[in-house]
Design a protein around this motif. Sequence first.
Motif, mmCIF file in Angstrom:
data_model
loop_
_atom_site.group_PDB
_atom_site.id
_atom_site.type_symbol
_atom_site.label_atom_id
_atom_site.label_comp_id
_atom_site.label_asym_id
_atom_site.label_seq_id
_atom_site.Cartn_x
_atom_site.Cartn_y
_atom_site.Cartn_z
ATOM 1 N N MET A 1 0.824 -1.198 0.000
ATOM 2 C CA MET A 1 0.000 0.000 0.000
ATOM 3 C C MET A 1 0.865 1.258 0.000
ATOM 4 N N LYS A 2 1.904 1.278 0.864
ATOM 5 C CA LYS A 2 2.778 2.445 0.924
ATOM 6 C C LYS A 2 3.520 2.623 -0.396
ATOM 7 N N LYS A 3 3.919 1.513 -1.017
ATOM 8 C CA LYS A 3 4.631 1.575 -2.287
ATOM 9 C C LYS A 3 3.713 2.137 -3.375
ATOM 10 N N SER A 4 2.461 1.724 -3.412
ATOM 11 C CA SER A 4 1.495 2.222 -4.403
ATOM 12 C C SER A 4 1.236 3.711 -4.213
ATOM 13 N N LEU A 5 1.120 4.123 -2.960
ATOM 14 C CA LEU A 5 0.895 5.531 -2.651
ATOM 15 C C LEU A 5 2.095 6.369 -3.099
ATOM 16 N N ILE A 7 4.172 5.687 -5.554
ATOM 17 C CA ILE A 7 4.159 5.738 -7.020
ATOM 18 C C ILE A 7 3.137 6.764 -7.495
ATOM 19 N N ILE A 8 1.980 6.796 -6.849
ATOM 20 C CA ILE A 8 0.940 7.776 -7.211
ATOM 21 C C ILE A 8 1.457 9.197 -7.001
ATOM 22 N N PHE A 9 2.134 9.447 -5.884
ATOM 23 C CA PHE A 9 2.681 10.784 -5.612
ATOM 24 C C PHE A 9 3.764 11.160 -6.628
ATOM 25 N N ILE A 10 4.574 10.209 -7.031
ATOM 26 C CA ILE A 10 5.608 10.480 -8.039
ATOM 27 C C ILE A 10 4.951 10.848 -9.368
ATOM 28 N N ILE A 11 3.933 10.102 -9.768
ATOM 29 C CA ILE A 11 3.227 10.386 -11.024
ATOM 30 C C ILE A 11 2.552 11.761 -10.961
ATOM 31 N N LEU A 12 1.903 12.052 -9.840
ATOM 32 C CA LEU A 12 1.281 13.372 -9.680
ATOM 33 C C LEU A 12 2.316 14.483 -9.745
#
Length: 193
Positions: A1-5, A7-12
């Motif tokens: 979950m932390k890893k997915s979050l 990745i989302i922040f990096i993409i944003l």
Amino acid sequence: MKKSLGIIFIILGIIIVSYPHVKTNRNEKIQRKIVESVQGVYEEKKDIKQEVDLPKLENNNVTDILKIEKIDITLPILEDATKQNLNIAPCRILETEKPGEIGNCAIAGHRSYTYGKQFNRLDEIELGDKIQVLSKGKNYIYTVNSKFIVKPEDVWVLEGNGKDKMITLITCTPIRVGTHRLIIQGIIEEEVN
């Protein structure tokens, strides 16, 4: 979950950082298309409104091209300084004269990286520099005779002196803040057919 979050922040973050560059490139492409279309219309003596495939502009009226060699700009001048038009290119303020007429032709443009380069380098203009406007097949060459800063409410800069053919370029200053307006004014030196 932390890893997915993460990745989302990096993409944003990438999207947020890229947005101004993407918008700048888009606006510069639109500006080039308009300039090329207007130049082609003048060369072939056609009606601009019928021949130019423009993006959605208010008043759908492009008749002029602004050139300032010193700061390496060639931009279309749109009629009517609406928010929508100003996001695409510099605009002539409708209450002012057209290029080459006695009075003051006032042109406003953004000075922000968000809307492309437009007037970002306008502060580099100095007294004696040249401003060209291609309008209806004529090339009007103005010599800069004044450079100053005013408050946004100082609309007296739009007035002519009743005898000269003037141009006034207006943009926000300081860049990215825009609390004041940088004013560059010139008097017509030459009209070339």
